[in-house]
Design an enzyme around this catalytic site. Structure first.
Site, mmCIF file in Angstrom:
data_model
loop_
_atom_site.group_PDB
_atom_site.id
_atom_site.type_symbol
_atom_site.label_atom_id
_atom_site.label_comp_id
_atom_site.label_asym_id
_atom_site.label_seq_id
_atom_site.Cartn_x
_atom_site.Cartn_y
_atom_site.Cartn_z
ATOM 1 N N GLY A 75 0.786 -1.237 0.000
ATOM 2 C CA GLY A 75 0.000 0.000 0.000
ATOM 3 C C GLY A 75 0.813 1.280 0.000
ATOM 4 O O GLY A 75 0.308 2.324 0.409
ATOM 5 N N ASN A 129 1.619 2.976 -2.639
ATOM 6 C CA ASN A 129 0.929 3.879 -3.576
ATOM 7 C C ASN A 129 -0.346 4.437 -2.950
ATOM 8 O O ASN A 129 -0.666 5.612 -3.118
ATOM 9 C CB ASN A 129 0.614 3.163 -4.891
ATOM 10 C CG ASN A 129 1.811 3.093 -5.804
ATOM 11 O OD1 ASN A 129 2.157 4.062 -6.474
ATOM 12 N ND2 ASN A 129 2.483 1.946 -5.817
ATOM 13 N N ARG A 150 -5.605 -8.493 -9.177
ATOM 14 C CA ARG A 150 -6.791 -9.252 -9.564
ATOM 15 C C ARG A 150 -7.314 -8.645 -10.864
ATOM 16 O O ARG A 150 -7.310 -7.417 -11.007
ATOM 17 C CB ARG A 150 -7.820 -9.094 -8.434
ATOM 18 C CG ARG A 150 -9.008 -9.971 -8.494
ATOM 19 C CD ARG A 150 -9.734 -9.949 -7.159
ATOM 20 N NE ARG A 150 -9.002 -10.688 -6.131
ATOM 21 C CZ ARG A 150 -8.972 -12.015 -6.052
ATOM 22 N NH1 ARG A 150 -9.678 -12.744 -6.872
ATOM 23 N NH2 ARG A 150 -8.261 -12.612 -5.108
ATOM 24 N N HIS A 207 1.307 -0.030 -13.311
ATOM 25 C CA HIS A 207 1.999 -1.291 -13.574
ATOM 26 C C HIS A 207 3.499 -1.022 -13.674
ATOM 27 O O HIS A 207 3.920 -0.054 -14.323
ATOM 28 C CB HIS A 207 1.474 -1.899 -14.889
ATOM 29 C CG HIS A 207 2.086 -3.231 -15.189
ATOM 30 N ND1 HIS A 207 1.713 -4.378 -14.525
ATOM 31 C CD2 HIS A 207 3.075 -3.586 -16.048
ATOM 32 C CE1 HIS A 207 2.441 -5.391 -14.981
ATOM 33 N NE2 HIS A 207 3.265 -4.934 -15.906
#
Ligand code: GAR
Length: 190
Positions: A15, A17, A94, A112
């Protein structure tokens, strides 16, 4: 404060980000409210970070639901109730299904750790190091039904000539946090 937009962050792990985005919302570098953190991994460190920032969490275990459609219905209810305008995936490991996409397509973005379309998937940095690339990077893109495949919004590259994935992660995350803040601001038109 006037006209603040509401954003949500989805995460599955550490976490960092999430924390960068939540902090930027708090101190005005992003003129929005971070109104929801969604996490699919009970016990993930991001949950404590959300609590420390006073951001409400929805934490769930996919195995408690009959299908992806079922837990995504619940997520959509929570996003709708919170009036969320932008969903930021930040290490949410996911693939987004059709229930969530149908409700929020065009308003879901993902970060990404590679220069897409190179090195899609969950081990992008490790794959790039194994390949021996010399230019690494970060991509933020719209989310669609394909793996790491939606339209690219922003990219930032950096050089690294070595073989240590941990160092690439470290260098990349510094870039990720600022790129996510800059990109959210661009999309919110500020
Ligand atoms: C980030 O490096 C992000 O790019 C990556 O997960 C990390 C989450 O870090 N996402 C993917 O690999 C998506 N395919 P964080 O939990 O510290 O923000």
């Amino acid at each position: 404060m006037k006209n603040l937009k509401n954003i949500a962050v989805f995460a599955s792990g550490s976490g960092t980000n999430f924390e960068a985005i939540a902090s930027a919302c708090e101190d005005g570098r992003i003129p929005a409210r971070c109104v929801l953190m969604v996490c699919d991994k009970p016990g993930a460190p991001v949950i404590d970070r959300a609590a420390r920032h006073g951001v409400p969490s929805f934490v769930f275990s996919p195995r408690d639901y009959e299908s992806k459609a079922e837990f995504e219905k619940k997520i959509v209810e929570m996003l709708d109730a919170a009036g969320v305008e932008l969903v930021c995936l930040a290490g949410y490991m996911r693939i987004v299904g059709e229930v969530l996409l149908n409700a929020y397509k065009g308003r879901i973005i993902n970060i990404h750790p590679s220069l897409l379309p190179s090195f899609k998937g969950a081990h992008a940095v490790e794959d790039a190091v194994a390949y021996g690339v010399k230019v690494y990077g970060i991509t933020i893109h719209y989310v669609d039904e394909t793996l790491d495949g939606g339209r690219i919004i922003a990219q930032r590259a950096f050089d690294y000539d070595g073989s240590d994935p941990a160092e690439v992660h470290r260098l990349g995350q510094i870039i990720e946090h600022q790129l996510y803040i800059d990109t959210i601001n661009k999309l919110l038109n500020v």
